[in-house]
Design a protein around this motif. Structure first.
Motif, short mmCIF file in Angstrom:
data_model
loop_
_atom_site.label_atom_id
_atom_site.label_comp_id
_atom_site.label_asym_id
_atom_site.label_seq_id
_atom_site.Cartn_x
_atom_site.Cartn_y
_atom_site.Cartn_z
N ASN A 104 -4.12 3.26 7.33
CA ASN A 104 -3.41 2.21 8.06
C ASN A 104 -4.40 1.24 8.73
OD1 ASN A 104 -0.86 3.32 7.39
ND2 ASN A 104 -1.12 4.82 9.02
N ASN B 196 4.46 -0.93 2.98
CA ASN B 196 4.08 0.35 2.38
C ASN B 196 5.22 0.97 1.59
OD1 ASN B 196 1.46 0.51 3.55
ND2 ASN B 196 2.35 1.25 5.48
N ARG B 197 4.84 1.88 0.71
CA ARG B 197 5.81 2.64 -0.07
C ARG B 197 6.37 3.82 0.70
NH1 ARG B 197 2.86 4.77 -4.86
NH2 ARG B 197 3.03 2.59 -5.47
N TYR C 98 4.14 0.20 -8.08
CA TYR C 98 4.12 -0.96 -7.17
C TYR C 98 5.14 -2.01 -7.62
CZ TYR C 98 0.03 0.97 -4.86
OH TYR C 98 -0.82 1.79 -4.15
N SER D 126 0.81 -1.21 0.00
CA SER D 126 0.00 0.00 0.00
C SER D 126 0.85 1.26 0.00
CB SER D 126 -0.95 -0.03 1.20
OG SER D 126 -1.97 0.94 1.08
N PHE D 127 0.15 2.36 0.11
CA PHE D 127 0.74 3.69 -0.01
C PHE D 127 1.41 4.13 1.29
CE2 PHE D 127 0.35 8.39 -0.31
CZ PHE D 127 0.87 8.59 -1.57
N GLY D 128 0.77 3.82 2.41
CA GLY D 128 1.27 4.25 3.71
C GLY D 128 0.67 5.56 4.14
N ASN E 193 -6.13 -0.81 6.09
CA ASN E 193 -5.32 -1.93 5.60
C ASN E 193 -5.29 -3.08 6.60
OD1 ASN E 193 -4.53 -1.08 3.01
ND2 ASN E 193 -2.91 0.21 3.85
N TRP F 122 2.21 -7.19 5.28
CA TRP F 122 1.83 -5.83 4.91
C TRP F 122 3.08 -4.98 4.78
CZ3 TRP F 122 -0.11 -1.90 9.07
CH2 TRP F 122 -0.43 -0.68 8.47
N TYR G 187 7.58 -0.09 6.09
CA TYR G 187 8.13 0.03 4.74
C TYR G 187 8.26 -1.35 4.10
CZ TYR G 187 9.46 4.93 5.50
OH TYR G 187 9.44 6.27 5.74
N ASP H 258 8.26 -0.69 -6.34
CA ASP H 258 8.39 -0.92 -4.90
C ASP H 258 8.97 -2.30 -4.62
OD1 ASP H 258 7.25 1.57 -4.39
OD2 ASP H 258 5.24 0.75 -4.13
#
Length: 376
Positions: free
Chosen positions: A93, A120-121, A159, A48-50, A96, A118, A126, A162
């Motif tokens: 957050n 994030n970017r 993604y 995900s984006f974070g 998710n 899980w 992370y 990432d």
């Protein structure tokens, strides 16, 4: 916590040349058409984006998001205020975490013994740290579910990047393949259709049957839209297709509009239009009396939904006299959660990889901006 910066392109290769990101992330081989080998230790990664977890996180998070994009400091400070309005905490957050819990339950009910991770970017956890954990746990292959259903640099290719960054940062680790675009999966469509029907039902009865239906999605630069997908403009095409399916399910025969929200670039750079607020003003000027926004471009009610739509767009609607309702996003709707499980099973079963999994090397590639000349 600044995001790691590493070079993910092999020496002597351009980013839009073969081997593609999808091939490199899969250890040099194209995503397989054969079933997953028995005994291979696999996992599902929700990527995900974070988002920030407190006031002190907000500006460092936004700097991670916008690094290298030339976003004015004043714009960052403006967006930061949106986060501070909610205590500096992004709802993405917890959303998710809820999605992961629902997917874990769905997998267990289907007899699929697969751990869910899980990463994030732009903020903790992370993806680089999650990747190290995957490797330490002995995972050999990762199926990646990105929290974006569509094509585009920011919606798909980034993604893949990432994953590549995580693999380079660790020095290898598991092979990986991203699950395909899912804008047209029955579960995603059903979740959005149910939400649209509920939003329509919330309007006063005298405007319910005539309310204008308006799909929204994150605006992107025109230059990014032009290269989305193998032939360009796949972002807009996929969004239109998704919105058509949602409306056909929830309100057959009703017209709808697709508009854009949440642009963040400098005014000199053209982005997809019209903006949702401009569109609401145009609808009122044309004699419309009510509107239902359905944010089909998003999968959860994160900040760009609850601020940009529930605050800014709602205020615009009130100013111009439009009755207003906003449909929920897919979230943890059971049909959507089921679709995540089905995407996973589709790839584990083999078959021809779809777009989003085996993307061509040049797909959604946006050339980097030239460096600004140093000031004297």
């Amino acid at each position: 916590m600044p995001r790691a910066t590493v070079d993910i392109t092999p020496a002597g290769q351009r980013p839009d040349e073969d081997p593609s990101l999808a091939v490199r992330n899969n250890g040099g081989a194209e995503p397989s058409t054969e079933p997953a080998p028995a005994g291979r230790r696999e996992a599902l990664l929700v990527l995900s984006f974070g988002g920030p977890e407190g006031h002190d996180d907000v500006m460092p998070f936004l700097e991670n998001v916008t690094r290298g994009r030339g976003i004015p400091r004043e714009r960052l400070e403006e967006v930061a205020e949106h986060y501070h309005h909610f205590g500096g905490v992004s709802p993405i957050n917890d959303q998710n975490k809820a999605l992961i819990a629902a997917v874990e339950k769905e997998l267990a009910a289907a007899g699929i013994d697969l751990p869910v991770y899980w990463g994030n970017r732009n903020w903790a956890p992370y993806v680089e740290d999650t990747w190290a954990q995957l490797a330490e746990d002995g995972i050999e292959h990762v199926y990646v579910f990105a929290t974006s259903a569509y094509a585009s640099f920011s919606g798909c290719r980034q993604y893949h990047e990432d994953i590549a960054r995580a693999r380079v940062s660790y020095g290898g680790g598991p092979t990986a393949e991203k699950l395909p675009h899912y804008f047209d999966t029955p579960g995603f469509v059903q979740a959005n259709a149910d939400a649209l029907a509920a939003a329509l039902a919330s309007l006063p009865e005298d405007v319910r049957s005539t309310a204008r239906l308006v799909a929204t999605a994150h605006s992107i630069p025109d230059s990014m839209a032009a290269v989305a997908g193998p032939d360009g403009h796949a972002y807009e095409a996929e969004l239109l297709a998704a919105a058509e399916r949602v409306v056909a399910e929830a309100a057959p025969g009703r017209p709808f509009d697709l508009v854009w929200q949440s642009r963040s670039g400098p005014p000199s750079v053209p982005w997809l239009e019209p903006d949702v607020n401009d569109h609401l003003r145009a609808l009122a000027a044309a004699g419309e009396h009510a509107v239902v926004l359905f944010p089909v471009g998003f999968i959860s009610d994160h900040l760009e939904v609850i601020w940009d739509l529930d605050n800014e767009a709602r205020e615009t609607a009130e100013e111009v006299g439009l009755a207003f309702a906003r449909a929920a996003t897919a979230g943890t709707h059971p049909a959507f959660v089921e679709s995540v499980r089905m995407l996973l099973q589709e790839r584990r079963a083999g078959g021809l990889p779809r777009l989003g999994t085996n993307c061509p090397a040049s797909c959604c590639f946006v050339p980097p901006r030239p460096a600004r000349p140093a000031s004297s």
